[in-house]
Design a protein around this motif. Structure first.
Motif, short mmCIF file in Angstrom:
data_model
loop_
_atom_site.label_atom_id
_atom_site.label_comp_id
_atom_site.label_asym_id
_atom_site.label_seq_id
_atom_site.Cartn_x
_atom_site.Cartn_y
_atom_site.Cartn_z
N ALA A 144 0.81 -1.22 0.00
CA ALA A 144 0.00 0.00 0.00
C ALA A 144 0.85 1.28 0.00
CB ALA A 144 -0.99 -0.03 1.16
N GLY A 179 -8.22 4.50 7.91
CA GLY A 179 -8.32 3.30 7.08
C GLY A 179 -9.65 2.59 7.31
N ILE A 180 -9.78 1.42 6.73
CA ILE A 180 -11.00 0.63 6.91
C ILE A 180 -10.74 -0.41 7.99
CG2 ILE A 180 -12.57 -0.99 5.80
CD1 ILE A 180 -11.99 0.34 3.16
N THR A 181 -11.63 -0.54 8.95
CA THR A 181 -11.44 -1.56 9.98
C THR A 181 -12.13 -2.86 9.54
OG1 THR A 181 -13.37 -0.72 11.11
CG2 THR A 181 -11.24 0.00 11.96
N VAL A 182 -11.49 -3.97 9.82
CA VAL A 182 -12.05 -5.28 9.46
C VAL A 182 -12.42 -6.03 10.74
CG1 VAL A 182 -11.61 -7.47 8.31
CG2 VAL A 182 -10.68 -5.37 7.35
N THR A 183 -13.67 -6.45 10.87
CA THR A 183 -14.08 -7.24 12.03
C THR A 183 -14.68 -8.56 11.57
OG1 THR A 183 -16.22 -6.16 11.99
CG2 THR A 183 -14.59 -5.25 13.51
N THR A 184 -14.73 -9.53 12.48
CA THR A 184 -15.26 -10.85 12.12
C THR A 184 -16.38 -11.25 13.08
OG1 THR A 184 -13.10 -11.48 11.33
CG2 THR A 184 -14.64 -13.26 11.75
N PHE B 114 -18.32 3.05 3.95
CA PHE B 114 -17.15 2.28 3.51
C PHE B 114 -15.95 2.49 4.44
CE2 PHE B 114 -14.85 0.83 -0.64
CZ PHE B 114 -14.65 -0.40 -0.06
N ASP B 115 -16.22 2.61 5.76
CA ASP B 115 -15.10 2.75 6.68
C ASP B 115 -14.90 1.48 7.52
OD1 ASP B 115 -17.35 2.90 8.14
OD2 ASP B 115 -16.87 4.78 9.18
N SER B 116 -15.75 0.49 7.25
CA SER B 116 -15.57 -0.77 7.98
C SER B 116 -16.00 -1.94 7.09
CB SER B 116 -16.40 -0.77 9.25
OG SER B 116 -17.76 -0.80 8.90
N ILE B 117 -15.38 -3.08 7.33
CA ILE B 117 -15.79 -4.31 6.64
C ILE B 117 -16.03 -5.37 7.71
CG2 ILE B 117 -15.15 -6.10 4.98
CD1 ILE B 117 -13.26 -4.16 3.68
N GLU B 118 -17.18 -6.02 7.63
CA GLU B 118 -17.47 -7.09 8.58
C GLU B 118 -17.43 -8.41 7.83
OE1 GLU B 118 -21.47 -7.25 9.99
OE2 GLU B 118 -20.92 -8.30 11.85
N ALA B 136 -11.05 -9.40 2.71
CA ALA B 136 -11.43 -8.13 3.34
C ALA B 136 -10.19 -7.28 3.61
CB ALA B 136 -12.21 -8.38 4.62
N ILE B 139 -9.03 -5.69 0.49
CA ILE B 139 -9.87 -4.54 0.11
C ILE B 139 -9.45 -3.33 0.94
CG2 ILE B 139 -12.22 -3.62 0.07
CD1 ILE B 139 -13.23 -6.47 -0.28
N ALA B 140 -9.26 -3.57 2.26
CA ALA B 140 -8.88 -2.48 3.15
C ALA B 140 -7.53 -1.91 2.72
CB ALA B 140 -8.83 -2.97 4.59
N TYR B 143 -7.87 0.22 -0.37
CA TYR B 143 -8.44 1.52 -0.02
C TYR B 143 -7.37 2.41 0.62
CZ TYR B 143 -11.50 4.93 2.19
OH TYR B 143 -12.10 6.08 2.60
N GLU B 144 -6.60 1.79 1.50
CA GLU B 144 -5.52 2.50 2.20
C GLU B 144 -4.51 3.06 1.18
OE1 GLU B 144 -5.16 3.45 5.12
OE2 GLU B 144 -3.03 3.55 5.69
N ARG B 147 -5.91 6.12 -0.38
CA ARG B 147 -5.93 7.23 0.58
C ARG B 147 -4.52 7.80 0.77
NH1 ARG B 147 -5.03 8.52 5.68
NH2 ARG B 147 -4.01 6.55 6.13
#
Lengths: 395, 384
Positions: A144, A179-184, B114-118, B136, B139-140, B143-144, B147
């Protein structure tokens, strides 16, 4: 009343023999629990991936990749000196995948704006796909800021080094804010449940070993039958019916006790959520009936102790494997799934999975229970008839 | 010389008796073959599985729509992961329902803004969950990258216009994974499980030697044998030779049958035969030692069975070639671990005879040390 007492006495004889036999105790209690622990500890969790790494020449990319791999959850890195050594390691399963950072990685990035990291994997098993995806995630993460720097250097017309320093400053190492947070989330019949790592192996071994014990312990019956003890007992006032009932009750209690023991240890020591208590109890009882019928059948037709002792563990393991007690039935090839349906273990495993993973109730497993009950009853009836015939014939 | 001849006579008699007793045949041949074949078919069939992953877009922005489209477009290039977009009202619940019903193994939910992915995953399918999580993560990271690209460009004095953003989004990744050939041969499940089950059952076959001494002592036939010119050593050697031949024959049968059935040789035949011989020796040594500790045939039976299963568990016979770290360390303590590691290396052409010399040495060493201890004890039992 006397008849009941006689039948109960017979049951106790069977159980006493089993308890006094320390090997039998090992196979009924210690071995299943040991397998649940070993397989559960090593596989039930997220699993660690061993990745081999070759850095052909120290470079910025190599350092970034090493740092990221060291931070990655569930990844263990093993260093190798050459790509050939790594290839051999992958082929020997010493590592699950290999990454090779080429000597000219930094130069490629500076020159062309992109660099390739060599990936060595073996075959196309599901593990390989998972490892590959995990490494792709790592590479995307490392790439990235590099990609951002390449882009910025081109756009602003500055050297890559300068852009990279700024990209690193702009990047958020935690991947959090910005950034985007990833949870499960785990999904199970409408409720989110985090079942433990032993929840996979505990029911598998419960079903596998209840059945194996029922079969192997039938050597006791074969010995008693062949040596004429059972026939002599016919001369006593108890009669054949009582004797047969006592035998059936003995085997049923044996299967039941072993199941209850494994269920209790699983629940108390390893936190296995066995699910709805009524449904789970009925499942234990119906499968114990199947085990009882199978054990009696072996006792009725077994030609001699030696042979029964040699064959029954193999039959038990093969049926267990076919019924999904070793490899989950979900990943069977379709033809094997047809075979699996003929095996009682399959129905028991299906029911346990509904109870444990989906939080299902009695209604959802009623069909599986019915199959097991019919199979168990049929086995008991056939075995009793055969036993009766061989006792009357003095075989 | 005479004692050697007598040992061979004892071996011949013993072998004839064992072959007449069908249970020895079951243990030596049918057991390892049937379990090896069943495991191979079940595990071998597992590789064709597809991971079904749903994609839910709660954001509905241009960027998120594009991500979903790119994931679905990737379906055409890969066999093993399939992404299914889930649309309409209550998409997230729909995804959960389909995971519950087993249609999907996991789902990726792109959150609003679009600031989180579950990642929704089925606990019964942890591997699919793991795959979905890394998708996931990718994808994050993508996006990073966009940004950071825009932010970095801005610090260098370039105004973050819509064109710059679009260009950043469209820029190719700086790091890619490139597949490299591993070479050699893919491990055949038939070869692995064939060898694995053959090793497991060897304990029972070669354990017969010490056990039969105890049995014959109980029945009194041992005393009669000792009255012949054969020394205790020759009798024991004969019995061990007979079970070693039986065990080796079982091993070779499993090798030939799985090679033909699954069309996969186990590797360099000379190395395979040497490894089989060393494995038979190691297991014979351990089994003789264990049985020699027992006082009766029944005890010996029990001790052998328990040892066989404990060593198989620790050695990885039931687990497959890819051992988790803890087992990897423990397996070094067992003959099973050494044998299986080398069989795997031979099967994948990662090793030849020279590369497995250490294993051969360790296995032979185990056989000699444990065997010697066992023989001393069994001799004492014979003369008691």
């Amino acid at each position: 009343m006397n008849r009941l007492r006689a039948a109960t006495a017979f049951t106790f004889v069977v159980l006493r023999q089993m308890v006094q036999d320390r090997t039998a105790l090992f196979f009924t209690v210690a071995l299943p629990i040991a397998i649940i622990v070993i397989i559960g500890t090593t596989f039930g969790g997220e699993g660690r991936i061993r990745v081999g790494l070759v850095v052909e020449q120290n470079s910025d990319i190599a350092t970034r990749l090493e740092d990221r791999l060291a931070d990655a959850d569930g990844v263990e890195v093993v260093r190798y000196d050459t790509a050939d050594e790594l290839r051999r390691a992958v082929r020997r399963f010493s590592v699950e995948a290999g990454l090779v950072v080429p000597a000219d990685a930094d130069a490629l990035l500076a020159g062309t704006g992109a660099a390739g990291i060599g990936l060595l994997t073996l075959g196309a098993s599901e593990d390989t796909v998972a490892v590959r995806r995990t490494l792709q995630g790592v590479i995307d993460d490392v790439g990235a800021p590099l990609g951002a720097a390449v882009f910025a250097a081109t756009q602003a017309g500055v050297p890559l080094d300068e852009a990279l320093a700024r990209a690193d400053a702009a990047a958020d190492p935690a991947g959090g804010a910005g950034g985007i947070t990833v949870t499960t989330t785990d999904v199970g019949d409408g409720i989110d449940r985090n079942v433990g790592r032993f929840a996979f192996t505990a029911p598998q071994n419960l079903v596998l070993f209840t059945f194996i014990t029922a079969l192997t312990s039938a050597t006791v019956l074969v010995r008693a039958r062949r040596s004429g003890i059972l026939r002599r007992a016919l001369a006593s006032p108890t009669g054949l019916g009582v004797q047969l009932a006592g035998m059936a009750a003995g085997w049923f209690t044996l299967c039941l006790l072993q199941s209850v023991l494994i269920v209790m240890v699983g629940a108390v020591a390893f936190g296995v959520p066995w699910g709805d208590p009524v449904a789970a109890s009925l499942l234990v009882v119906t499968f114990a009936l199947v085990g009882c019928g199978a054990g009696l059948l072996v006792g009725a037709i077994g030609a001699n102790e030696d042979r029964v002792g040699a064959i029954t563990p193999i039959v038990g393991m093969v049926l267990g494997a076919l019924g999904g007690c070793m490899v989950p039935a979900e990943i069977f090839p379709p033809s094997m799934l047809m075979v699996a349906r003929m095996v009682p273990h399959y129905w028991a495993m299906r029911a346990w999975q509904s109870l444990i993973f989906d939080g299902a109730g009695l209604g959802a497993i009623a069909g599986d229970l019915a199959v097991l009950a019919v199979a168990g009853a049929a086995l008991v009836v056939v075995a009793t008839l055969l036993m009766r015939r061989s006792l009357l014939a003095g075989r | 010389m005479r004692q050697l001849r007598l040992a061979v006579v004892v071996a011949g008699a013993d072998l004839r008796r064992r072959l007449r007793n069908r249970s020895a045949v079951v243990v030596a041949f049918i057991g390892p073959l049937s379990l090896g074949v069943v495991f191979s078919v079940l595990v071998g069939g597992a590789s064709g599985r597809t991971f079904e992953i749903g994609v839910v877009d709660l954001d509905g922005s241009a960027a998120s729509t594009e991500f979903v489209a790119s994931l679905v477009a990737a379906n055409a290039e890969q066999d093993q992961v399939r992404f299914t977009p889930i649309e309409g009202d209550g998409q997230r619940s729909e995804a959960r329902r389909r995971i519950d019903e087993g249609d999907l193994g996991a789902a990726i939910v792109l959150g609003q803004g679009f600031d989180s992915i579950e990642v929704l995953r089925d606990p019964e399918q942890p591997v699919t969950g793991q795959v979905a999580e890394s998708v996931a993560q990718s994808i994050a990271s993508g996006y990073e990258r966009v940004r950071v690209s825009v932010a970095t460009t801005a610090t260098l004095g370039v105004t973050p216009s819509a064109e710059v953003m679009a260009a950043a989004g469209g820029a190719p990744p700086a790091l890619t994974l490139e597949d490299r050939a591993v070479g050699g041969r893919e491990l055949s499940p038939g070869a692995f499980y064939g060898a694995s089950m053959a090793v497991l059952f060897l304990f029972f076959t070669v354990g017969f030697a010490a056990r039969s001494v105890l049995a014959e002592r109980q029945t009194g036939t041992l005393a009669r044998q000792l009255a012949t010119p054969a020394t205790p050593g020759a009798i024991l050697a004969g019995k061990t030779l007979s079970v070693a031949v039986l065990g080796f024959a079982g091993f070779v049968t499993v090798w030939l049958v799985t090679s033909v059935l699954f069309g996969s040789p186990w590797g360099d035949p000379v190395a395979v035969v040497a490894l089989m011989a060393a494995t038979v020796l190691a297991v014979a040594g351990v089994a003789t030692f264990v049985a020699s500790l027992a006082r009766s045939e029944r005890q010996a039976d029990a001790a052998t069975a328990v040892t066989a299963f404990v060593l198989a568990l620790l050695g990885g016979n039931f687990v497959g070639p890819n051992l988790p770290p803890l087992l990897r360390r423990l397996s070094v303590l067992t003959p099973n671990g050494w044998a299986l590691r080398s069989f795997t290396a031979l099967n994948t052409d990662a090793a030849g005879l020279r590369e497995i010399l250490t294993s051969l040495g360790v296995l032979t060493g185990m056989g000699v040390v444990f065997g010697a201890l066992g023989v001393v004890r069994v001799r004492r039992v014979m003369l008691r």
